[in-house]
Write an enzyme that holds these catalytic residues in place. Sequence first.
Site, PDB file in Angstrom:
ATOM      1  N   ASP A  38       0.844  -1.201   0.000  1.00 59.78           N
ATOM      2  CA  ASP A  38       0.000   0.000   0.000  1.00 59.78           C
ATOM      3  C   ASP A  38       0.873   1.241   0.000  1.00 59.78           C
ATOM      4  OD1 ASP A  38      -2.259  -1.713   2.152  1.00 59.78           O
ATOM      5  OD2 ASP A  38      -2.553  -1.194   0.045  1.00 59.78           O
ATOM      6  N   HIS A  69      -0.309  -0.908  -4.722  1.00 55.56           N
ATOM      7  CA  HIS A  69      -1.592  -0.201  -4.670  1.00 55.56           C
ATOM      8  C   HIS A  69      -1.298   1.280  -4.453  1.00 55.56           C
ATOM      9  CE1 HIS A  69      -5.617   0.403  -2.283  1.00 55.56           C
ATOM     10  NE2 HIS A  69      -5.573   1.114  -3.399  1.00 55.56           N
ATOM     11  N   GLY A 149      -7.399  -2.212   9.397  1.00 54.46           N
ATOM     12  CA  GLY A 149      -8.177  -2.485  10.594  1.00 54.46           C
ATOM     13  C   GLY A 149      -9.593  -1.949  10.597  1.00 54.46           C
ATOM     14  N   ASP A 179     -10.613  -5.076  -1.243  1.00 55.54           N
ATOM     15  CA  ASP A 179      -9.524  -4.616  -0.398  1.00 55.54           C
ATOM     16  C   ASP A 179     -10.065  -3.874   0.815  1.00 55.54           C
ATOM     17  OD1 ASP A 179      -6.470  -2.682  -1.037  1.00 55.54           O
ATOM     18  OD2 ASP A 179      -7.353  -3.451   0.797  1.00 55.54           O
ATOM     19  N   GLY A 180      -9.904  -4.579   1.982  1.00 57.81           N
ATOM     20  CA  GLY A 180     -10.219  -3.863   3.216  1.00 57.81           C
ATOM     21  C   GLY A 180     -11.244  -4.586   4.070  1.00 57.81           C
ATOM     22  N   GLY A 181     -10.848  -4.900   5.304  1.00 58.55           N
ATOM     23  CA  GLY A 181     -11.799  -5.445   6.277  1.00 58.55           C
ATOM     24  C   GLY A 181     -12.115  -6.919   6.141  1.00 58.55           C
ATOM     25  N   GLY A 201      -5.010  -7.384   5.472  1.00 63.87           N
ATOM     26  CA  GLY A 201      -3.889  -6.815   6.244  1.00 63.87           C
ATOM     27  C   GLY A 201      -3.900  -7.325   7.674  1.00 63.87           C
TER      28      GLY A 201
HETATM   29  C1  DX5 Z   1      -6.340   0.412   3.151  1.00 61.15           C
HETATM   30  C2  DX5 Z   1      -5.451  -0.532   2.379  1.00 61.15           C
HETATM   31  C3  DX5 Z   1      -5.783  -1.966   2.685  1.00 61.15           C
HETATM   32  C4  DX5 Z   1      -5.496  -2.331   4.110  1.00 61.15           C
HETATM   33  C5  DX5 Z   1      -6.171  -3.639   4.406  1.00 61.15           C
HETATM   34  O1  DX5 Z   1      -6.195   1.695   2.620  1.00 61.15           O
HETATM   35  O2  DX5 Z   1      -5.602  -0.344   1.001  1.00 61.15           O
HETATM   36  O3  DX5 Z   1      -5.000  -2.817   1.857  1.00 61.15           O
HETATM   37  O4  DX5 Z   1      -4.130  -2.441   4.318  1.00 61.15           O
HETATM   38  O5  DX5 Z   1      -6.077  -3.824   5.762  1.00 61.15           O
HETATM   39  P1  DX5 Z   1      -7.229  -4.583   6.542  1.00 61.15           P
HETATM   40  O6  DX5 Z   1      -7.268  -5.960   5.954  1.00 61.15           O
HETATM   41  O7  DX5 Z   1      -6.734  -4.554   7.952  1.00 61.15           O
HETATM   42  O8  DX5 Z   1      -8.484  -3.827   6.318  1.00 61.15           O
END
Ligand code: DX5
Length: 221
Positions: A38, A69, A149, A179-181, A201
């Site tokens: 990221d 990304h 997170g 992507d995310g959560g 993440g």
């Molecule tokens: C947020 C990033 C995600 C993040 C994902 O801006 O693009 O890739 O790191 O993290 P989690 O899986 O903890 O939401």
Amino acid sequence: MKNKSFKIAPSILAADLLNLEKEVIQAQKFGAYRISVDVMDGNFVPDITFGPNLVSQLKKILDIDIEVHLMVNNPESKINSFNQAGADVLTFHYESVNDSIEKTITEIKNLNCRVGLAINPDTEVDEIQKYLPDLDEVTVMTVVPGKGGQKLIQSCLLKVEKLVEIRTKLNLNYLIQIDGGVKKENIQSVIKSGADIAVAGTSVFNNESVEYNMKSLLNSL
Ligand code: DX5
């Protein structure tokens, strides 16, 4: 619904950066499809994170691909340096381009790099439909970009369903990444939507071992 072709791409944003080599090698060993880096510029999103040098260091130790990304304004100015560093996929944001989306897509493809276009939670699929034939991947953000997170925004999965429908109808072949959560508790809803890849993440990198977390996620598919 078991879907063994579904891929997990750990995002190093949540990793223990003082032990990053060990963390990503473990993620690779226990089934990561690729590593997501990221990149944040402090403008498109508030935080500042990683540069091309980290990608080139990771490239030396990984066999799996690296997706960069770009959560940056003016991504067209960053693509050469990350491509030279070894990025296998460059994902940029629809909401971040000054000049032309099509031009940025073309420039990335001319570098023999795979190209992904990311859309924020409040961007609709209709806004990017005309670019779909030229994309290798679409990333549907299921959180507001910029932080790990956060809680997955379930309604964003409707966009994944729409992208699957368009891909089938127009016989296109872009991959769909969310992507995310993503957690083991919600991964079945992600698979059901039709996504191919999930960036994860904090569900991979946390106070449990990477081995435990990767096995836990993959066993939930
Ligand atoms: C947020 C990033 C995600 C993040 C994902 O801006 O693009 O890739 O790191 O993290 P989690 O899986 O903890 O939401």
